[in-house]
Design an enzyme around this catalytic site. Structure first.
Site, PDB file in Angstrom:
ATOM      1  CG  HIS A  11      24.466  -8.067  47.151  1.00 21.94           C
ATOM      2  ND1 HIS A  11      23.809  -9.142  47.422  1.00 21.94           N
ATOM      3  CD2 HIS A  11      23.660  -7.707  45.988  1.00 21.94           C
ATOM      4  CE1 HIS A  11      22.553  -9.452  46.737  1.00 21.94           C
ATOM      5  NE2 HIS A  11      22.659  -8.527  45.913  1.00 21.94           N
ATOM      6  CD  GLU A 182      17.902  -5.288  44.466  1.00 22.64           C
ATOM      7  OE1 GLU A 182      18.414  -4.833  43.687  1.00 22.64           O
ATOM      8  OE2 GLU A 182      18.299  -6.729  44.873  1.00 22.64           O
ATOM      9  CB  ALA A 394      20.888 -11.598  66.103  1.00 24.09           C
ATOM     10  NE  ARG A 423      14.234  -1.876  60.617  1.00 22.12           N
ATOM     11  CZ  ARG A 423      15.800  -1.898  60.541  1.00 22.12           C
ATOM     12  NH1 ARG A 423      16.212  -0.485  60.208  1.00 22.12           N
ATOM     13  NH2 ARG A 423      16.264  -2.766  60.859  1.00 22.12           N
ATOM     14  CG  ASN A 503      17.062 -12.224  69.517  1.00 22.52           C
ATOM     15  OD1 ASN A 503      18.324 -11.663  69.435  1.00 22.52           O
ATOM     16  ND2 ASN A 503      17.012 -13.200  68.704  1.00 22.52           N
ATOM     17  CB  SER A 505      21.596  -8.237  65.029  1.00 20.10           C
ATOM     18  OG  SER A 505      21.227  -6.853  64.336  1.00 20.10           O
TER      19      SER A 505
END
Ligand SMILES: [Fe+2]
Length: 546
Positions: A11, A182, A394, A423, A503, A505
């Site tokens: 990926h 995962e 970012a 988040r 900050n 992204s």
């Protein structure tokens, strides 16, 4: 030597170019194709190449494809253990291997004029290791890689001495910290190979009460390796679908998986330190994007310094494979100077884009002051400056900025980005002011790969960036390396007394990060952003806070 690095197998397809031992450019295909992660992480997508990123890398280096000395492909199909079919390929392992073997021919199609004879296969974990150690500022150091999988292994421990990699241990599949994490990610209702960082964020809301059971299933073996048994996740928490509510046991499971991963990495680091005696450790592989684990390695591990490749996931293997070949050819390899290895535009080019879009804009005397004004007035600012970042973070080139003193800005930004409300968003902070506000993690921390504790007296002053557990994933900004961002932060501090800004992204839900000026205008046009600061130009939303 002119070496093009390619990552294509699993990926995050990406390309990088290294000329005479120096990294000239690196970019992920998703930033060009506008498809998040570049492609689907299935075995039959292995043929898909980072065509646009590779062509751009050549263009940036001013090279024709015929002038390349080598292409470094970050996977060696001759090392695949054919008996592994089914570890993560669902019966398609042989097809993946076949596609990888044919990569030189595919590359010739993608890059007309390429001599397939110059393509070299670089072992996946050696490419990760080189992306860490050779790109780091350390010189000789220990190196630890961990991810879902490479050809037949999921982790390598070793050291670099005089630019040469010395392997000390590796862990063969099916045992894999990355694949275990995962699997937990998928069980918790997130996207496998993509959303692992959400598990890390969710972990802060839980208690690791399943840790004793998980320690029986995931543990080190005392020889630089570890075991990961198949886990019946239902035992701990019901499988969650994407839109289901979170139950307390989901957060507890996230916390438990997170903790056992940290413990294994700490054990591996201790073993590696005992064997090498190095003071410095370089990390790469997707597991190294786990900034909570990185912080424990830094704070509790035996190494004095820890450096993490900012593109620690598979994209970084494009860079690492090229660096490793350069070293193999006997070239002195220069550490990478920063993560801003992607595309950039001149002021004239940016202005041409604004004219073409026919939006009102102004050229500012100092965009740093304009943005600081807007942020102090509680605007949300899209910040597009310099070359794009390589890797998932970012770092002040393609960022969304906001006032950290307003708690509601977390919700505002998560709404812009269509993200779950648990988040966190992160602060960028002037490097010389960081120790006053943040502790435990390393300073400098220019790549947002560690978490820090927010000093108690600052928590109420910067609630938007203080996570529920009192931590923040900071980016420190050096006045020398990032003068424009530093000037904006200093200007914001003069207005508010806060040397830090939110900050995150620059992208909206499900999209890759903004890369070119058109992406920036599209993002600005479709999201409630008050000001677009693109080069020296400011584009304001009518009626917005700016
Ligand atoms: Fe990998």
């Amino acid at each position: 030597m002119r070496i093009l690095g390619i990552n294509a197998v699993f990926h995050d397809p990406a390309a990088a170019i290294v000329v005479d031992g120096t990294v000239v450019a690196a970019a992920e295909e998703e930033r060009f194709s506008r498809r998040k992660h570049g492609k689907s992480p299935v075995p039959f997508s292995t043929w898909e190449l980072p065509e646009k990123a590779a062509a751009w890398c050549l263009q940036r280096a001013g090279l024709d494809v015929s002038e390349l000395d080598a292409v470094a492909y970050s996977y060696d199909p001759t090392l695949v253990d054919a008996s592994l079919d089914g570890v993560d390929a669902g019966g398609w392992e042989k097809l993946r291997t076949l596609y990888a073997r044919r990569a030189p021919e595919f590359l010739k199609t993608a890059l007309p004029g390429l001599d397939p004879g110059i393509v070299r296969f670089v072992r996946h974990h050696v490419a990760h290791a080189a992306s860490a150690a050779l790109a780091s500022p350390f010189g000789d150091c220990a190196v630890l890689t961990s991810d879902g999988r490479g050809e037949s292994e999921s982790s390598v421990l070793g050291e670099y001495r005089d630019g040469k990699f010395v392997e000390l241990a590796h862990q063969s599949l099916p045992h894999s910290l990355g694949l275990t994490y995962e699997a937990a990610t998928a069980h918790l209702g997130f996207q496998r190979s993509s959303d692992e960082y959400k598990v890390m964020a969710l972990a802060s809301y839980g208690t690791p009460r399943f840790l004793p059971e998980l320690r029986e299933l995931v543990f080190t073996t005392g020889d630089g390796g570890f075991r990961t048994a198949p886990i019946d996740w239902e035992r701990f928490a019901p499988a969650r679908s994407r839109d289901d509510e979170f139950l307390p046991e989901h957060a507890d499971l996230a916390a438990s998986v997170q903790r056992v991963t940290e413990e294994v990495l700490l054990d591996l680091a201790r073993w590696l330190h005992e064997r090498t005696g190095h003071t410095d450790l370089a990390l790469a592989g997707g597991t190294a994007l786990n900034c909570v684990a990185n912080t424990r390695l830094h704070a509790e591990g035996p190494f004095e310094r820890v450096w993490v490749q900012p593109a620690a996931g598979d994209a970084g293997t494009a860079l690492g494979a090229a660096l490793q070949l350069a070293a193999d050819f006997g070239e002195a390899v220069e550490p990478m100077g920063g993560a801003d290895l992607g595309r950039g535009w001149s002021d004239d080019e940016l202005e041409a884009w604004l004219r073409r879009a026919d939006v009102p804009y102004e050229r500012c005397a100092d965009i740093a002051e304009t943005v600081a004004d807007a942020l102090a007035d509680d605007a949300i600012v899209a910040w597009f400056q310099g070359r794009a970042e390589f890797g998932p973070r970012a770092l002040g080139h393609r960022s969304l900025l906001a006032h950290p003193g307003r708690a509601e800005n977390l919700e505002r930004l998560n709404d812009v980005k269509g993200r779950e409300q648990f988040r966190p968003v992160a602060p960028m902070v002037l490097e010389d002011r960081a120790p006053e506000l943040f502790s435990r993690g390393p300073v400098p921390s220019p790549y947002m790969l560690f978490v820090h504790d927010v000093a108690p007296q600052w928590r109420d002053r910067i609630p938007a960036v203080t996570h529920v557990d009192g931590t923040a994933r900071i980016q420190t900004v050096s006045r020398e390396d990032e003068p424009l961002v530093a000037r904006m932060l200093a200007a914001f501090e003069r207005r508010t007394g806060l040397p830090t800004v939110v900050n995150t992204s620059l992208n909206t839900a499900g999209r890759p990060m903004v890369d070119d000026p058109r992406d920036a205008l599209e993002c600005f046009g479709s999201a409630p952003v008050d000001l677009l600061a693109i080069g020296p130009f400011a584009v304001r939303r009518k009626g917005g806070a700016a």
